[in-house]
Structure formats: structure tokens, C-alpha cells
Design a protein around this motif. Sequence first.
Motif, PDB file in Angstrom:
ATOM      1  N   THR A  53       0.824  -1.215   0.000  1.00 58.34           N
ATOM      2  CA  THR A  53       0.000   0.000   0.000  1.00 58.34           C
ATOM      3  C   THR A  53       0.853   1.257   0.000  1.00 58.34           C
ATOM      4  OG1 THR A  53      -0.106  -0.127   2.419  1.00 58.34           O
ATOM      5  CG2 THR A  53      -1.916  -1.136   1.163  1.00 58.34           C
ATOM      6  N   GLU A  54       2.119   1.151   0.446  1.00 57.63           N
ATOM      7  CA  GLU A  54       3.018   2.300   0.483  1.00 57.63           C
ATOM      8  C   GLU A  54       3.623   2.516  -0.906  1.00 57.63           C
ATOM      9  OE1 GLU A  54       2.555   0.347   4.336  1.00 57.63           O
ATOM     10  OE2 GLU A  54       3.234  -0.317   2.335  1.00 57.63           O
ATOM     11  N   ALA A  55       3.592   3.741  -1.371  1.00 54.22           N
ATOM     12  CA  ALA A  55       4.095   4.062  -2.707  1.00 54.22           C
ATOM     13  C   ALA A  55       5.604   3.800  -2.781  1.00 54.22           C
ATOM     14  CB  ALA A  55       3.791   5.519  -3.048  1.00 54.22           C
ATOM     15  N   GLY A  56       6.017   3.126  -3.843  1.00 56.45           N
ATOM     16  CA  GLY A  56       7.435   2.914  -4.093  1.00 56.45           C
ATOM     17  C   GLY A  56       8.087   1.808  -3.276  1.00 56.45           C
ATOM     18  N   ARG A  57       7.322   1.105  -2.472  1.00 58.04           N
ATOM     19  CA  ARG A  57       7.935   0.041  -1.655  1.00 58.04           C
ATOM     20  C   ARG A  57       8.107  -1.234  -2.491  1.00 58.04           C
ATOM     21  NH1 ARG A  57       5.742  -1.256   4.260  1.00 58.04           N
ATOM     22  NH2 ARG A  57       6.906   0.707   4.565  1.00 58.04           N
TER      23      ARG A  57
END
Length: 385
Positions: free
Chosen positions: A266-270
Motif C-alpha cells: 500500500t506504500e508508494a514505491g515500496r
Amino acid sequence: MKRLFLLPLLTMLLALVSTTGTARALPALNDDTIVVRLPNQATMTLYVKDRAQLRELRNYKLDSLMLLLDTYIAQAEKASKSATSEQVTMEFYPAKDQPGKRVPEQIRITMHNDQNPGQPARKGERVDVSVGRVFGVTVEENSAGGDDRVSVRVGSSAKSDSIRTAERKAKAEERANRAVSSSFTIDLGLNALTDKQQDMSGTSLDLRPWGSRYISFNWLYDIRIGAKGSPLYLRTGPELAFNNYMLDNNRRFVNQNGATTLELPTEAGRNYEKSKLAVSTINLPLMVALSFRDDKGRDSFRMGAGGFVGYRLGSHTKLKYEEDGNTKKDKDRGSYNLEDFQYGLQGTIGVRGIDLFAKYNLNNLFQNNRGPQAQTISFGFTLLN
């Protein structure tokens, strides 16, 4: 070289094994050394593994052995006189020349020349005689300052190939004749999935092949079927297995609304370096196995096939990723709607010291309609006990 001196001493020494004579055996210097003092003040030293090994020489015709050594030493001595090197080694195979007779299969004679042509004589020369295969004995003669010394070494190498083969066969027969025998093995391999179906979010369960590892510790019992020496066995015993399912495509397992799905972070760029599901189970196989041995008593070929049942002991997910320059590891224990009971087919095949295995789960990894549908295949090699 005093070959004529060497031969009588050897004959007398070996005769001491089967007769008392007039020679006197001194107390052993250590566990593998026996000193024998003859009436003519000659001292001989025997290095043996134990006294039982010394008594083995009674089984052989020593007179015939001495005649063989006399002939071969003479040939080696003649060859060494014309040689320019300091050492000459010759090998003889009397068993081939005299088939059917109880003679050594191989005799190796090494002549050590301590004197170079055109130079004054040094302290002497040495001859090493190794009689192998039937039994081994190493003879050393040293001449220095008029004193001659002969050492006979009977070590662990004295045990012939035929004796080793007989012992190996006896042990193999003893194992084969046991009604029940046990062993401990370790299976190392990989997991793969078959019959994959998309989950409720429309995502299929894709694994990283090299990260999805399988390992199991097996305490197996072989129950012989049939008469003594039968190669047919019934194999069973508990197995503690660990299955790792490493997800691909930057997915993770998520429990929501009573079901397990595959989701992106859900975290961007993870990006997940690792995203896996680890499952531990206790299994009980039941296989019919065949095990064959060669003419030397060694395992040659074996195979087995059957089924297994198992029960899930525990499970957890693990995530590894980078956040703000730091490495994070999240671990979450839970059932993840996995099937508690499992069952399937398995088989093994082995040649010499290499064994391969394969296992196929007949039921799905997750419960129906509560997780991605797929069946597990595990395969790899076995480390034998």
C-alpha cells in the motif's frame, strides 16, 4: 645389498607367529609395537594394529610367500643396479600368474639407492616390500656401519580387499536380515505449485523458484517384507518438514474478510526484497521400497513409492524491505486459511550415494474459497545417514 640376510630373517620372524621357537618376545613398547629378540642378537620390531592382526598371518603359507619375495627382490635388485635414480619401484601380480592359489594379488618392491655412481659409498641402502590385497606387510632393511636392521610393519593396510569385502558383505547381510531397521535422513529441495487458480482479487499465486525452499528431517523405519535377504521393505516414520513459499511480483499475503489474498504494497514505491509464507508440518509416509546391493555388499540401487499424510504445526508470513534507509522485517504468525491436514503421493530413487525425492500434495494449499487455490510439489535430494 644383503638379500640373503633379509630372507632368513623374514622367514624366522613370520614363523614366530605360528611357533614359539627359541625367540623371545619382549613387552610391547606401546599398543601397536612388538619387539622380538632372536638368539643371534638380531632385534626385530613389528608394528601392528593389535595382536589379533599378528595372528592373521597363520592363515597363509609363509614358505611360498618367502620364495615369491626372494624371486621378486632379486629382479628389483637387478633393475636398480642399472638405474640412475635414487629410487626404483617395481610391481608384481602373482595372483594373475598363479590363478587359484592363495597368493597376494600385488607385491610392490621399492629399492632406495643411497649411493650415486662415481661417489664414495654412503651408509647403506633400504628396500621396502609391500605385500597387499591378501594381507599387507612392509619390510625395511637398513645397513649402516655393519649393523643390519629389519623392520616388519603390519598396519591397518594389512587388511586385504577380500577381507574388507567380506566384512562389508557380512554387515550388509546383517542389515538386510533385520526385521526392522531405522535411519535418519534429511531432505533438501524446492517447492513449486501446480493447478494454480486466481484468488478473489484475480491474482495467481506465483513463486520465486530458488527462494521457495523445502527441508525435512526424517526418522524412518524399514520393515522387511518376505524372507531374510529380501530387498522389499515397508517404509514409514515421522518427518518434520518446513515449506517456504517465496512470492514473486512484489506481492504479499493479506487476511481480509475471512479470506487470504495477494496484494501489492500500500506504500508508494515500496519493493519487497522478501515476501514469503513459511509452513511447518509433521508428516507420516507409508511407502513400499526396494533396495539392492552389489557383489561387494554396497548399496547400488533403491527406489520407493507410496503416500503420506500430514498436519500443519504452525505458519507465518515474513516481509523484508527498505524504509528510510533502514532494513525492515515484519513477521506475522497466523493460519492464513491454510489447510491443516494434507495428504499426497511421494517417491524416491537412488543410485550409490545419491538419492532423489519428489512429493505431490493432492489437496490444495489453502482452504476452498478462502485463499489462492494451488497444489504443492516438492522435489530435491536426500542426505543419507
